[in-house]
Design an enzyme around this catalytic site. Structure first.
Site, PDB file in Angstrom:
ATOM      1  N   THR A 198      26.689  10.656  46.349  1.00 16.62           N
ATOM      2  CA  THR A 198      27.563   9.594  45.828  1.00 16.62           C
ATOM      3  C   THR A 198      26.846   8.928  44.659  1.00 16.62           C
ATOM      4  O   THR A 198      25.723   8.445  44.823  1.00 16.62           O
ATOM      5  CB  THR A 198      27.857   8.562  46.941  1.00 16.62           C
ATOM      6  OG1 THR A 198      28.417   9.264  48.043  1.00 16.62           O
ATOM      7  CG2 THR A 198      28.813   7.497  46.459  1.00 16.62           C
ATOM      8  N   PHE A 245      33.004  13.209  51.971  1.00 24.30           N
ATOM      9  CA  PHE A 245      33.611  12.131  52.758  1.00 24.30           C
ATOM     10  C   PHE A 245      33.240  12.182  54.234  1.00 24.30           C
ATOM     11  O   PHE A 245      33.866  11.517  55.044  1.00 24.30           O
ATOM     12  CB  PHE A 245      35.140  12.197  52.615  1.00 24.30           C
ATOM     13  CG  PHE A 245      35.582  12.220  51.184  1.00 24.30           C
ATOM     14  CD1 PHE A 245      35.660  11.036  50.453  1.00 24.30           C
ATOM     15  CD2 PHE A 245      35.887  13.412  50.536  1.00 24.30           C
ATOM     16  CE1 PHE A 245      36.046  11.042  49.122  1.00 24.30           C
ATOM     17  CE2 PHE A 245      36.274  13.428  49.203  1.00 24.30           C
ATOM     18  CZ  PHE A 245      36.350  12.247  48.498  1.00 24.30           C
ATOM     19  N   LEU A 246      32.241  13.002  54.607  1.00 28.24           N
ATOM     20  CA  LEU A 246      31.962  13.144  56.042  1.00 28.24           C
ATOM     21  C   LEU A 246      31.545  11.815  56.667  1.00 28.24           C
ATOM     22  O   LEU A 246      30.960  10.961  56.008  1.00 28.24           O
ATOM     23  CB  LEU A 246      30.891  14.213  56.297  1.00 28.24           C
ATOM     24  CG  LEU A 246      29.428  13.954  55.926  1.00 28.24           C
ATOM     25  CD1 LEU A 246      28.698  13.133  56.967  1.00 28.24           C
ATOM     26  CD2 LEU A 246      28.726  15.277  55.761  1.00 28.24           C
ATOM     27  N   ASN A 286      35.245   4.323  49.482  1.00 28.86           N
ATOM     28  CA  ASN A 286      34.341   3.455  50.242  1.00 28.86           C
ATOM     29  C   ASN A 286      34.616   1.973  49.978  1.00 28.86           C
ATOM     30  O   ASN A 286      34.505   1.149  50.889  1.00 28.86           O
ATOM     31  CB  ASN A 286      32.880   3.803  49.947  1.00 28.86           C
ATOM     32  CG  ASN A 286      32.418   4.966  50.813  1.00 28.86           C
ATOM     33  OD1 ASN A 286      33.173   5.470  51.640  1.00 28.86           O
ATOM     34  ND2 ASN A 286      31.186   5.412  50.627  1.00 28.86           N
ATOM     35  N   LEU A 297      40.157  -1.470  61.478  1.00 27.91           N
ATOM     36  CA  LEU A 297      40.662  -2.832  61.587  1.00 27.91           C
ATOM     37  C   LEU A 297      40.068  -3.517  62.823  1.00 27.91           C
ATOM     38  O   LEU A 297      40.705  -4.345  63.432  1.00 27.91           O
ATOM     39  CB  LEU A 297      42.200  -2.774  61.662  1.00 27.91           C
ATOM     40  CG  LEU A 297      42.991  -3.896  60.981  1.00 27.91           C
ATOM     41  CD1 LEU A 297      42.577  -4.089  59.535  1.00 27.91           C
ATOM     42  CD2 LEU A 297      44.487  -3.621  61.056  1.00 27.91           C
ATOM     43  N   GLY A 327      34.151  -7.317  63.963  1.00 26.62           N
ATOM     44  CA  GLY A 327      32.873  -7.195  64.668  1.00 26.62           C
ATOM     45  C   GLY A 327      31.743  -7.695  63.796  1.00 26.62           C
ATOM     46  O   GLY A 327      31.942  -8.598  62.969  1.00 26.62           O
ATOM     47  N   GLY A 386      27.739  -1.155  57.943  1.00 28.04           N
ATOM     48  CA  GLY A 386      26.365  -0.919  57.497  1.00 28.04           C
ATOM     49  C   GLY A 386      26.212   0.558  57.229  1.00 28.04           C
ATOM     50  O   GLY A 386      27.171   1.242  56.896  1.00 28.04           O
ATOM     51  N   CYS A 432      25.795   4.268  53.423  1.00 30.38           N
ATOM     52  CA  CYS A 432      26.822   4.463  52.386  1.00 30.38           C
ATOM     53  C   CYS A 432      27.526   3.175  51.966  1.00 30.38           C
ATOM     54  O   CYS A 432      27.293   2.699  50.863  1.00 30.38           O
ATOM     55  CB  CYS A 432      27.841   5.499  52.853  1.00 30.38           C
ATOM     56  SG  CYS A 432      27.142   7.163  52.949  1.00 30.38           S
ATOM     57  N   ARG A 478      20.039   2.782  58.737  1.00 31.59           N
ATOM     58  CA  ARG A 478      19.970   2.251  57.370  1.00 31.59           C
ATOM     59  C   ARG A 478      20.967   1.097  57.235  1.00 31.59           C
ATOM     60  O   ARG A 478      22.132   1.236  57.556  1.00 31.59           O
ATOM     61  CB  ARG A 478      20.289   3.354  56.350  1.00 31.59           C
ATOM     62  CG  ARG A 478      19.188   4.379  56.221  1.00 31.59           C
ATOM     63  CD  ARG A 478      19.573   5.500  55.270  1.00 31.59           C
ATOM     64  NE  ARG A 478      20.595   6.358  55.819  1.00 31.59           N
ATOM     65  CZ  ARG A 478      21.066   7.455  55.217  1.00 31.59           C
ATOM     66  NH1 ARG A 478      20.613   7.806  54.029  1.00 31.59           N
ATOM     67  NH2 ARG A 478      21.992   8.191  55.787  1.00 31.59           N
TER      68      ARG A 478
END
Ligand code: NAD
Length: 474
Positions: free
Chosen positions: A142, A173-174, A238, A280, A283, A287, A290, A367
């Site tokens: 990306t 897009f995985l 994204n 939706l 929470g 993170g 990506c 990450r």
């Protein structure tokens, strides 16, 4: 233009003379290793390359260096079948492949919001200067828009023009946790190309995906476009997903002050097919490797291009997301009746179990993980925190070595005054509140993912607090 897979694309002969293009995946992290393994499974001859020798040694040995359901079996099967090899030599890669997929990391730079393109630069230049015959270099990482053009210039600088090396871009897009399925059965394939040759060779390199779809009576849409659009598709996707998550988290903030229940609100608006109920869930926010860095790099690039205003909303998306982490601290202080000063809550002398370090379930990726960041800030606020995750412990230990890690969920919660569920692993979702209740010092739980059955936990005597949900008894 959108071309259905059966539109009669001409297959070109691969420069190596092999019947199907030979594929190399440069960078065998979450993206590249998954691709290398899955494309070998589709019948291609594949080489995985990385500069990380330990990672390559593991892969050669049949061990996936990260947690991804189903990938280990496919790795071992295809190593045995002889279709898949892993190397650390650029020469071998250059001599082998017709199509080189660049899958290296593009993390956020340490000095700002931009993407760090140094790994792309070093992999492309090292590969390009060793190429001896025609090949296609395809970016999958990306990247900021304009990178493919820059890579093309690098390739022109380091290769003999007679060879006719070309560049293309095919964003990925995985989703971690579903990666095998996403690579074998993608929603769509997007390619940015400049020539019919690149288009046809890339089509041949994906024919296994289209053929598998045909045997299952499916179609995989193929979007063939220019470099800039291909690069933008990924960051736009994204940005959209991050915005959807932050939208519902903003609604959670409103519910918290107005006394509403965001889980019911999300359900109700999600029935509208124009909105949809996926992504939706309110929470502790998004993170991973990506979304956070991609929305930041997108803003930085738009600014450079003079269109910063267009993406100003992404700054708010980021802020909403980060505020949710602070909300857990605030709730912890409230539940434990601890004071809050200008430096935040004082949780000293309390014992807290933090369940989850991975940024999402079925992954060991920590990450930019909200769960791990929250565990660290609870500890920073003075709490004695015991952390547990079914798969993310090794990475968490490396990222946050000062935290205390438990051996199991039971170990983490034993003696705790507060349990925080921060990643919605099935092990936590399905935990028996009665059994856990017998282990803790106090039955206080923060459901950071709104993934627990609040009624069940309350019935077992727990004081339950979710995100964007009213206090029980209000
Ligand atoms: N992880 C995902 O779910 C996902 C999904 C879509 C897109 N992406 C994008 O894919 C790219 C890679 O992401 P990742 O999650 O696989 O990262 P990662 O950190 O897991 O893997 C990157 C790999 O590249 C290797 N590398 C670095 N420099 C190299 C070089 N010069 N030559 C060869 N290998 C080199 C590293 O050793 C590492 O193994 C990023 O741009 C990311 O945004 C990732």
């Amino acid at each position: 233009m959108t071309i259905p897979y059966h539109s009669g694309n001409q297959l070109v002969e691969p420069p190596s003379g092999a019947p199907r293009p030979r594929l190399a995946f440069v960078g065998t992290g979450y993206l590249g290793a998954t691709y290398a393994i899955c494309f070998a499974e589709l019948g291609y001859d594949v080489l995985g390359f990385d500069i990380d020798e330990a990672k390559i040694a593991k892969l050669r040995d049949g061990q996936v260096p990260f947690h991804e359901p189903g990938l280990g079996e496919l790795l071992r099967k295809n190593l045995t079948a002889g279709r898949l090899r892993f190397v650390t030599s650029y020469e071998e890669v250059a001599g082998f492949a017709d199509v080189h997929f660049i899958c290296v990391g593009t993390p956020q730079r340490g000095d700002g919001m931009n993407a760090d393109l140094s790994y792309v630069e070093s992999s492309v230049t090292n590969l390009a200067r060793r190429l001896q015959r025609r090949a296609l270099i395809v970016g999958k990482s990306t990247v900021p828009v304009g990178t493919a053009e820059w890579v093309e210039q690098l390739v022109a600088k380091y290769t003999d023009p007679e060879l006719g090396i070309e560049v293309a871009w095919s964003p990925e897009f995985l989703q971690e946790g579903f990666a095998v399925e996403d690579v074998l059965r993608p929603d769509r394939i997007v390619v940015g190309v400049k020539s019919d040759w690149a288009n046809s060779l890339l089509y041949a390199a994906h024919k296994g995906v289209f053929d598998l779809a045909a045997t299952e009576d499916r179609e995989v849409p193929l979007v063939v476009t220019d470099f800039a659009t291909a690069e933008l598709v990924k960051v736009a996707a994204n940005a959209f997903l991050a915005t959807k998550i932050s939208f519902i988290n903003a609604m959670a903030e409103i519910c918290e002050v107005a006394g509403g229940d965001v889980t019911q609100l999300a359900r109700a608006i999600g029935y509208d097919p124009r909105i949809g109920n996926r992504f939706l869930q309110a929470g502790v926010g998004f993170g991973g490797g990506c979304l956070p860095k991609d929305i930041r790099a997108f803003q930085a690039r738009a600014q450079e291009l003079g269109a910063g205003e267009a993406l100003r909303f992404l700054h708010e998306v980021d802020l909403v997301n980060l505020r949710r982490r602070g909300r857990v601290l605030q709730l912890a202080a409230e539940l434990l009746s601890r004071p809050s000063g200008p430096a935040g809550p004082d949780l000293s002398g309390t014992r807290i179990a933090a369940l989850g370090t991975a940024f999402k379930p079925n992954s060991d990726d920590v990450r930019d993980s909200p769960s791990l960041a929250i565990a660290a800030s609870l500890a920073k606020a003075g709490a004695d925190v015991r952390v547990y995750d079914p798969q993310g412990m090794e990475n968490a230990r490396a990222a946050q070595p000062a935290l205390m890690y438990a051996e199991s969920m039971a170990d983490a919660v034993t003696g705790a005054e507060l349990v925080c569920v921060l990643t919605e692993w099935a092990e936590f979702r399905n935990a028996d509140p009665q059994a856990l209740g017998a282990l803790v010092a106090r039955k206080l739980v923060i459901d950071g993912r709104n993934c627990l059955d609040a009624v069940l936990w309350a019935r077992a005597g727990w004081q339950y607090r979710g995100m964007g949900r009213p206090h029980p008894g209000r």
